[in-house]
Design a protein around this motif. Structure first.
Motif, short mmCIF file in Angstrom:
data_model
loop_
_atom_site.label_atom_id
_atom_site.label_comp_id
_atom_site.label_asym_id
_atom_site.label_seq_id
_atom_site.Cartn_x
_atom_site.Cartn_y
_atom_site.Cartn_z
N ALA A 104 0.84 -1.21 0.00
CA ALA A 104 0.00 0.00 0.00
C ALA A 104 0.88 1.25 0.00
CB ALA A 104 -0.92 -0.01 1.21
N ASP A 105 1.98 1.21 0.75
CA ASP A 105 2.90 2.33 0.79
C ASP A 105 3.56 2.55 -0.57
OD1 ASP A 105 3.75 4.39 2.38
OD2 ASP A 105 5.41 3.30 3.28
N LEU A 106 3.93 1.47 -1.22
CA LEU A 106 4.54 1.57 -2.55
C LEU A 106 3.55 2.14 -3.55
CD1 LEU A 106 6.60 -1.74 -2.81
CD2 LEU A 106 7.47 0.59 -2.58
N LEU A 107 2.31 1.73 -3.45
CA LEU A 107 1.29 2.24 -4.37
C LEU A 107 1.13 3.75 -4.22
CD1 LEU A 107 -0.76 1.34 -6.50
CD2 LEU A 107 -2.43 1.06 -4.68
N ALA A 108 1.33 4.24 -3.01
CA ALA A 108 1.18 5.68 -2.76
C ALA A 108 2.43 6.48 -3.08
CB ALA A 108 0.79 5.90 -1.29
N HIS A 109 3.61 5.84 -3.00
CA HIS A 109 4.86 6.60 -3.10
C HIS A 109 5.80 6.09 -4.19
CE1 HIS A 109 3.95 8.80 0.58
NE2 HIS A 109 3.63 7.65 1.15
N ALA A 110 5.36 5.17 -5.02
CA ALA A 110 6.26 4.57 -6.03
C ALA A 110 6.85 5.60 -6.97
CB ALA A 110 5.50 3.52 -6.83
N TRP A 111 6.21 6.76 -7.10
CA TRP A 111 6.64 7.76 -8.09
C TRP A 111 7.78 8.64 -7.57
CZ3 TRP A 111 3.61 4.54 -9.82
CH2 TRP A 111 2.34 4.30 -9.26
N ARG A 112 8.14 8.46 -6.29
CA ARG A 112 9.28 9.20 -5.76
C ARG A 112 10.57 8.69 -6.39
NH1 ARG A 112 8.94 11.13 0.15
NH2 ARG A 112 11.18 10.87 -0.07
N GLY A 113 11.33 9.59 -6.97
CA GLY A 113 12.57 9.15 -7.60
C GLY A 113 13.59 8.63 -6.61
N LEU B 246 9.06 -1.61 -10.13
CA LEU B 246 9.13 -1.33 -11.57
C LEU B 246 7.77 -1.53 -12.22
CD1 LEU B 246 10.66 -0.79 -14.20
CD2 LEU B 246 11.25 -3.24 -14.27
N GLY B 247 7.05 -2.59 -11.84
CA GLY B 247 5.74 -2.85 -12.41
C GLY B 247 4.76 -1.72 -12.12
N LEU B 248 4.79 -1.19 -10.89
CA LEU B 248 3.91 -0.07 -10.55
C LEU B 248 4.21 1.15 -11.40
CD1 LEU B 248 3.85 -0.24 -6.63
CD2 LEU B 248 2.02 -0.92 -8.20
#
Length: 323
Positions: A219-228, A262-264
């Protein structure tokens, strides 16, 4: 998996006192007292699982009691009474346990076959009641029967237990398999929060806590995956576990942390390339926004994942919009 919802908002203000004391009280099998002159606000969502019931309540000032008349229902479940959110504290008083004040982020234990009351004073107060049948939880927490005070709840299992239980009160449909998985996860987290024997604790940590941690990490990755700057260490630190533990959780599922992230990111780019709202944005801009910082590597990963280039995906989207 039965789902019950009640809200005073569904009734005219003039009727809310009566429906609170009649309909809501009957659903919860309690006696409800509302301060004089108050128009009550009560919302509750109840999810029934095998041997477990979950009730998420939001209410205005209110006192609920289980006395001799209500105790005749024969309900001898164990209950975890949790304060999951908000700013207001509520107070519970139960025979044999005394008075306990529960601030947000805390909770206590209760016995449904003992008289007691819960007093809600705030304008908006929340309570999460997770009740387990005695046959289900009793053998795992035998010491609780002899205690004279509610046990302190272990914080990490408490947090995961709240997240899992609240999610189950949202009314979504579940398959038979997922129902049993949810019930086992709640049981594992409850025994860890309250305390249990060593063998059961090891099983609960290997099953319920690990699954809850994995769900929270995803859930955390889904919310923050776009952070470089997102990294394995960053995620591990946020969840209070080691990078090796996070890596091992993904490996148990047959994948890796890197591939999941990567998939997200790739899916985010794919969705935006197909969305007319982003038609005027360059592929590079969309890729950078999704957390990629190396365009050459991004193009190779995208083609390998979708068997199409980003340009081809966008062209297909344009054709579909025009047709």
């Amino acid at each position: 998996m039965a789902f019950i919802k009640f809200s005073t908002q569904d009734y005219p203000p003039a009727e809310r006192l009566e429906v609170s004391q009649d309909i809501y009280a009957a659903i919860a099998n309690i006696e409800a007292s509302i301060p004089r002159g108050h128009v009550p606000h009560i919302e509750t969502r109840i999810r029934l699982l095998p041997g477990i019931s979950i009730a998420l309540v939001e209410c205005s000032p209110l006192v609920v009691r289980r006395q001799s008349r209500q105790l005749q229902d024969g309900n001898d479940d164990f209950s975890l009474l949790l304060n999951p959110a908000g700013k207001n504290t509520w107070t519970t008083t139960m025979e044999g346990l005394g008075e306990v004040q529960c601030a947000p982020g805390s909770g206590c234990f209760g016995f449904n076959d003992r008289p007691g009351e819960i007093k809600f004073d705030g304008a908006r107060t929340y309570m999460l009641n997770i009740s387990f049948s005695r046959a289900l939880l009793g053998p795992l927490v035998t010491e609780l029967e002899r205690t004279s005070r509610s046990p302190l709840l272990s914080q990490e299992p408490f947090n995961h237990l709240v997240q899992c239980a609240v999610a189950l009160t949202q009314g979504d449909e579940h398959s038979d398999n997922s129902i049993m998985e949810d019930a086992n996860r709640l049981l594992d987290l409850a025994t860890l929060a309250v305390g249990t024997n060593r063998d059961r604790e090891m099983l609960a940590r290997q099953r319920g806590l690990r699954e809850a941690r994995m769900k929270a990490v995803k859930a955390d990755l889904l919310a923050h995956a776009w952070r470089g700057d997102l990294s394995l260490s960053w995620v591990a630190k946020r969840h209070g576990i080691s990078p090796g533990y996070v890596r091992a959780m993904f490996e148990r599922e047959g994948g890796s942390f890197t591939d999941y992230l990567l998939g997200l990111r790739l899916q985010r780019v794919f969705d935006r390339l197909r969305n007319p709202v982003h038609l005027n944005r360059s592929v590079a801009d969309i890729a950078y926004d999704a957390g990629f910082n190396n365009l050459s590597w991004f193009y190779r990963a995208f083609k390998r994942h979708f068997a199409l280039t980003p340009t081809q995906v966008r062209e297909l989207a344009v054709v579909e919009c025009a047709s």
